[in-house]
Design an enzyme around this catalytic site. Structure first.
Site, mmCIF file in Angstrom:
data_model
loop_
_atom_site.group_PDB
_atom_site.id
_atom_site.type_symbol
_atom_site.label_atom_id
_atom_site.label_comp_id
_atom_site.label_asym_id
_atom_site.label_seq_id
_atom_site.Cartn_x
_atom_site.Cartn_y
_atom_site.Cartn_z
ATOM 1 N N SER A 143 0.852 -1.187 0.000
ATOM 2 C CA SER A 143 0.000 0.000 0.000
ATOM 3 C C SER A 143 0.884 1.231 0.000
ATOM 4 C CB SER A 143 -0.898 0.010 1.253
ATOM 5 O OG SER A 143 -1.548 1.253 1.408
ATOM 6 N N TYR A 156 -1.495 -0.227 10.735
ATOM 7 C CA TYR A 156 -1.729 -0.638 9.349
ATOM 8 C C TYR A 156 -0.486 -0.383 8.506
ATOM 9 C CZ TYR A 156 -3.708 -0.735 4.634
ATOM 10 O OH TYR A 156 -3.943 -1.000 3.307
#
Length: 248
Positions: A143, A156
């Site tokens: 990501s 995250y």
């Protein structure tokens, strides 16, 4: 561009979003597609649709990537059906953004289990076979949060940095082998992931952050993955970062 027709690809997290879009793309290009996810009804419905639309063979195998046994069984069943695994798309992931002060430890653990251990279990289950056969391509979905950290993304981002680090290590270890490794880092994508955020403070922050930005479509990521997969054997696309254009 190299054809992937007849190649066998496992896609984790295939029940929606990026995983579903990748499944559609690879099936349309003639690959044998193995859909892996926990939601059996979703992947079976998708498998029926793909088999009706394309000439590719499609399997749906219910899989929890946090279970090493599940992932090993997934690969075993794929080999029984198709002989070998040519492509692994480590796509399954969760994005449970929260502020550290709110102490959502269970969600931290879930992200570590899915986003890191799930990827490792996939690598563990396919890499020896790929090396033995002398062919293979592993695609890890990280990501933009694996490149940057924002308030509420600490855990995250830590998991997605870990995926990038794993990909970089694999690239170096496998550089002299026929197995290729690609790390894909999407920015904001129109998927169901933001709806899983339960921290109400972050929900408001997330909306503000995306103001004026049109998220990418899952198909945009699928096209980038296909680009990496379809390169000639002497080309190894190690890193792709995909961001939406700011419309503000």
């Amino acid at each position: 561009m190299k054809s992937i027709k007849g190649k066998t690809a496992i896609i984790t997290g295939a029940s929606s979003g990026i995983g579903e879009a990748v499944a559609r793309k690879l099936a349309s290009e003639g690959a044998n597609v193995v859909l892996a996810a926990r939601r059996e009804d979703k992947i079976r419905e998708l498998a029926d649709e793909l088999k009706g639309s394309y000439s590719a063979e499609v399997l749906a195998i219910t899989t929890d990537v946090t279970s090493k046994q599940d992932v090993e069984d997934l690969v075993k069943q794929t080999k029984e059906a198709f002989g070998q695994v040519d492509i692994l798309i480590n796509n399954a992931g969760v994005m449970l953004l929260s502020f550290l002060k709110n102490d959502m430890v269970d969600q931290w653990e879930q992200m570590v289990d899915v986003n890191i251990k799930g990827v490792l279990f996939g690598v563990h289950s396919v890499l020896p076979g790929m090396l033995e056969k002398g062919t293979g391509h592993i695609v890890n979905i990280s990501s933009v949060a694996g490149h940057e950290v924002m308030p509420s993304s600490a855990v995250y981002s830590a998991t997605k940095y870990a995926v990038r680090a794993l990909s970089m290590g694999m690239e170096k270890e496998l550089a002299d082998t026929p197995v290729r490794v690609t790390n894909i880092s999407p920015g904001a994508v129109e998927t169901e992931l933001p709806s899983h955020i339960t921290d109400e403070e972050v929900q408001d922050l997330f909306k503000d952050m995306l103001s004026g930005v049109k998220p990418l479509d899952s198909v945009d990521i699928a096209e980038a993955i296909y680009y990496a997969l379809s390169q000639p054997d002497h080309v190894d696309v190690n890193e792709v970062i995909i961001r939406p254009v700011n419309q503000g």
